[in-house]
Motif scaffolding. Structure first.
Motif, short mmCIF file in Angstrom:
data_model
loop_
_atom_site.label_atom_id
_atom_site.label_comp_id
_atom_site.label_asym_id
_atom_site.label_seq_id
_atom_site.Cartn_x
_atom_site.Cartn_y
_atom_site.Cartn_z
N GLU B 58 -63.94 -0.35 -11.52
CA GLU B 58 -65.09 -0.97 -10.83
C GLU B 58 -66.15 0.07 -10.48
O GLU B 58 -67.35 -0.18 -10.63
CB GLU B 58 -64.62 -1.70 -9.56
N GLN B 67 -73.00 -5.51 -11.79
CA GLN B 67 -72.89 -6.08 -10.46
C GLN B 67 -71.71 -7.06 -10.41
O GLN B 67 -71.48 -7.80 -11.35
CB GLN B 67 -74.16 -6.84 -10.11
N PRO B 68 -71.00 -7.06 -9.26
CA PRO B 68 -69.84 -7.96 -9.16
C PRO B 68 -70.29 -9.39 -8.92
O PRO B 68 -71.31 -9.63 -8.28
CB PRO B 68 -69.11 -7.44 -7.92
N PHE B 69 -69.57 -10.34 -9.47
CA PHE B 69 -69.75 -11.75 -9.11
C PHE B 69 -68.40 -12.41 -9.20
O PHE B 69 -67.41 -11.77 -9.59
CB PHE B 69 -70.81 -12.44 -9.97
N LEU B 70 -68.33 -13.67 -8.85
CA LEU B 70 -67.06 -14.38 -9.01
C LEU B 70 -67.32 -15.84 -9.33
O LEU B 70 -67.94 -16.56 -8.56
CB LEU B 70 -66.19 -14.26 -7.75
N PHE B 71 -66.84 -16.25 -10.51
CA PHE B 71 -66.96 -17.63 -10.95
C PHE B 71 -65.64 -18.36 -10.70
O PHE B 71 -64.59 -17.72 -10.63
CB PHE B 71 -67.35 -17.68 -12.44
N PRO B 72 -65.70 -19.68 -10.56
CA PRO B 72 -64.48 -20.44 -10.29
C PRO B 72 -63.41 -20.26 -11.35
O PRO B 72 -63.71 -19.92 -12.50
CB PRO B 72 -64.98 -21.90 -10.28
N VAL B 73 -62.17 -20.51 -10.95
CA VAL B 73 -61.05 -20.39 -11.89
C VAL B 73 -61.01 -21.61 -12.82
O VAL B 73 -60.39 -21.55 -13.88
CB VAL B 73 -59.71 -20.23 -11.14
N VAL B 74 -61.68 -22.69 -12.43
CA VAL B 74 -61.63 -23.90 -13.27
C VAL B 74 -62.90 -24.03 -14.11
O VAL B 74 -63.99 -23.69 -13.66
CB VAL B 74 -61.42 -25.19 -12.43
N ILE B 75 -62.72 -24.52 -15.31
CA ILE B 75 -63.85 -24.75 -16.22
C ILE B 75 -63.80 -26.20 -16.69
O ILE B 75 -62.77 -26.64 -17.21
CB ILE B 75 -63.79 -23.81 -17.43
N ALA B 118 -67.77 -20.73 -18.39
CA ALA B 118 -68.07 -20.96 -16.97
C ALA B 118 -69.41 -20.34 -16.62
O ALA B 118 -70.20 -20.89 -15.85
CB ALA B 118 -66.98 -20.33 -16.10
N ILE B 122 -74.58 -21.20 -15.96
CA ILE B 122 -75.24 -20.69 -14.75
C ILE B 122 -76.30 -19.64 -15.12
O ILE B 122 -77.37 -19.58 -14.53
CB ILE B 122 -74.18 -20.12 -13.77
N TYR B 138 -69.96 -8.38 -13.64
CA TYR B 138 -68.51 -8.33 -13.91
C TYR B 138 -67.74 -9.05 -12.84
O TYR B 138 -68.21 -9.24 -11.73
CB TYR B 138 -68.03 -6.88 -14.00
#
Lengths: 483, 483
Positions: B58, B67-75, B118, B122, B138
């Motif tokens: 990291e 840059q960090p981001f976080l997308f949902p675990v579901v698609i 996912a 966006i 990432y």
């Protein structure tokens, strides 16, 4: 000098919902357009704050002897069903995986709604002697609950981030003491580092975590007068260790079930609280320690004065601050200073440094402090010291303001009539009452007063008196509307 | 002085499978008894190593502007189906969620097998001008693949940890350059900090990531002669941006699809590689920087000599090392020194400090270095300097040994007959050949030689020649058996 410019957002006390939607979007905290109800995207700015928050809690957990681990996101259905109260509490809100590729799975898998039933079967394998206890473990992860209530970004999602601890103790006393340490850990980060005060409550019997002996919760106050549960810790007795056959040999070689606790730190809600509690009509206001950008340097060019000279001075400041380990940006993009102010204000950047000809010529620095919106011009040599001192003062200020508001919103009422009258008059507040602890009364209060809930007994207050609703003997209890 | 004691584990080159199972268990890396195929529990010791590894990658990603981001675990299923090649590649191995609580979902949700589908919808909302590019993002997360092949702990799981980047560029050149930067990032951490060498390959056409224009991969060599893909980076062209309608205005205001890349850092496999490549018959051997325990201080009590005196001296050393920021334990538990040696050796603790009467009386310290299993007695004042210097040397040693082995296991063969003969003789090696790039040949080689696979074109080698199998014009290609 206090800056007077037009506010970008509505008043959060008058229209929290709109204020909140706007800030999530404009400060690029999360994106709510993912297209699956209850699931949001953490944008880079929001995720960076989140990572900074996580670091603070993890550090505190490790200092108090908790070790990190990571259990799978899936829980076999039979595990989830083993503790009777637990499955009753979660059955209706679990996401089920029934197929892998084209193949139906032999056993349904739940997405973890919480991890007790994933963890205890493995604890049964790991421990065999009282000498191996206490064991304190934690994981930082997302959990999944198919909420049937209306979801709200970060406040109530179907996927949310949290830290969960799962601790084992040989004695009840040690386990019960852990719930107190958990509250202390929560205070040391949430209040002392993030400036968010909370009420420490023992939830009523009917409000306990499914499977717990006692549930303690941390509620904070939002601008609209509702409270938000941002953390909980539970004494589970031997309920889970018995069901999952976690046993250790005691001094005499006898097999006994250890006592256990679990503790949830609601990361998504804590992020929301920081925005909601500290923010203002210009945007987010972030404590220095968790701000992704701590200082923004903005050049104020003037015709007839060398841009290069200003840039050079800004770069000197940039290097100086960077060298101190601060997160700093020098923004010499083409946007106007006003656009830049708006941008960094919205993102809660604690300090903005404005450098024009006057600053360069006099070797001074103009520093704007976000929380109180005041400018100060100081000698260049004092800059680091100034930032360090004022950074501490930002946290003190945010915390004091929040604590004052929480204090002022607790209203003591002594009779049913007074409660009803005061509620009609003041609306969403935290009401301090005597309460008998019976669900019947709680349901009636909720019914009569637009969803006013019994939030439990404040841990710092002792006292007995007649229940405000039925007159039976009662303990002190807070009533509030909640998210 | 080299320590001669009985080895605890089999020879990893002779019996890698047994060695590996043993170390995962005895060093408390993971627990494979979770009860759901392909899912494992990261135990505290293993998870601490993992967190240290994650931090290194990291940091390097952030240094290079990610840059960090976080997308949902579901698609949502419809997203997953949009890119034709992509869904073809993943459809058979996706976990499907079809129910929330008792309610069938309106649309099936996939657990993310990777996050392109996912993220791109966006991205279509986030970007509108070429000026906002490049964007580098990432997330560190787990992904889910319903593997139909045999699963192996950390090497091939149905849940595994990784870091995925998803970058957008205005031009093809920038995007293609990113795949080179990705390899550099991989080298700076994997090789320079973790001591794991790898081969940088361009995968053959039929081996590409579903939806990619070009796929580059990083393979390392395991003790049994098989290779393991521990990272990949892909130039996706405009395949995904087109399908998901990601468009930006160019200088002239025309809408164009940006070019994109994605990069996967296989964290679970990297942890496995560190154990497998550096470990020996005494257990794990960890690079100093990622070791959860860097120094273990062990008192060697002697009858007729004061235990207290030894403890005091150990505590002094402990404070000194702790003060330097080292992760250190002073183990004065009741176990014998031998048991303690076994314990810390197994966990790959880089340094063990043994303190007996002689050390106390002469103000010296005996330091055992795990990787070369050598003891040195040094003056107390030299301790910090010694540890710092030797820590660097451990990494150098581990890396050199691993690089030498990788180099020595690449065998050049120039004809079909030579390949078959050499393979029969040497078995699992990396074979350097000319290869035409056709799947037919690859399949025949695999069939003929127990699953020997074409791993692609090594990036550092140019050259043309007749395909070793069919004689058609070919490029340099490595063949190996793989996990």
């Amino acid at each position: 000098m206090v800056e007077v410019v037009e506010a970008a957002l509505p008043d959060k006390y008058e229209n929290m919902s709109e204020w909140y939607s706007e800030i999530l979007d404009r400060a690029e905290i999360i994106d709510i357009r993912y297209g699956v109800k209850g699931f949001v995207v953490y944008r880079p700015f929001g995720m960076t704050i989140m990572k900074n928050i996580i670091k603070l809690y993890e550090e505190e957990l490790e200092k108090t002897g908790h070790q990190p681990f990571l259990f799978p996101v899936v829980i076999p259905e039979k595990n989830l069903r083993m503790e009777k109260e637990h499955i009753k509490g979660f059955e209706g809100e679990v996401f089920w995986i029934e197929k892998g590729g084209y193949t139906p799975l032999e056993e349904r898998l739940a997405l973890r709604p919480t991890s007790e039933t994933a963890i205890y079967p493995i604890y049964a394998l790991w421990f065999s002697s009282y000498k191996e206890l206490p064991f304190k473990g934690y994981q930082t992860c997302a959990v999944y609950r198919y909420e049937t209530k209306a979801t709200r970004p970060l406040l109530r999602g179907r996927e949310f981030l949290w830290i969960e601890t799962h601790n084992l103790y040989f004695t009840e006393k040690e386990a019960r003491d852990q719930t107190i340490e958990d509250a202390e850990i929560f205070y040391r980060v949430t209040t002392e580092k993030l400036g968010i005060p909370f009420i420490h409550l023992k939830r009523e019997e009917y409000d306990k975590f499914p499977g717990a002996v006692d549930t303690y919760a941390f509620d904070t106050l939002l601008p609209d007068g509702r409270v938000l549960q941002i953390g909980t810790t539970h004494y589970l007795g031997t309920n889970f260790t018995k069901v999952f056959n976690v046993q250790v040999h005691d001094e005499e070689g006898k097999l006994v079930n250890p006592h256990s606790t679990c503790y949830g730190i609601g990361l998504s809600r804590i992020l929301a609280s920081i925005l909601l509690v500290h923010g203002d009509e210009y945007g987010a206001v972030l404590p220095f320690e968790i701000a992704p950008i701590q200082v923004a340097i903005i050049p104020i060019y003037k015709s007839g004065y060398s841009n290069e000279k200003i840039d050079k001075y800004c770069e000197k400041i940039y290097s100086e601050l960077k060298g101190q380990g601060f997160k700093v940006v020098f923004d010499n993009s083409e946007k106007t200073p006003g656009e830049k102010y708006y941008y960094y204000d919205m993102r809660g950047v604690p300090f903005r440094i404005e450098i024009g000809p006057r600053e360069v010529d006099t070797n001074k620095v103009t520093v704007f402090r976000r929380d109180i919106r005041q400018r100060k011009t100081i000698p260049y040599e004092k800059l680091i010291e100034h930032i360090q001192k004022e950074a501490r003062d930002i946290l003190r200020n945010l915390r004091e303001k929040a604590e004052k508001r929480l204090r002022e919103n607790i209203i003591e009422v002594n009779s049913k009539e007074e409660l009803i009258k005061t509620y009609r008059e003041h609306g969403r507040k935290i009401y301090k009452v005597y309460f008998c602890g019976r669900k019947e009364c709680a349901d009636e209060i909720k019914e009569a007063l637009d969803g006013l809930e019994t939030r439990g007994k404040p841990l710092n207050l002792e006292g007995e008196g007649p229940c405000i609703w039925c007159g039976k003997p009662g303990h002190i209890c807070y009533l509030a509307k909640a998210y």
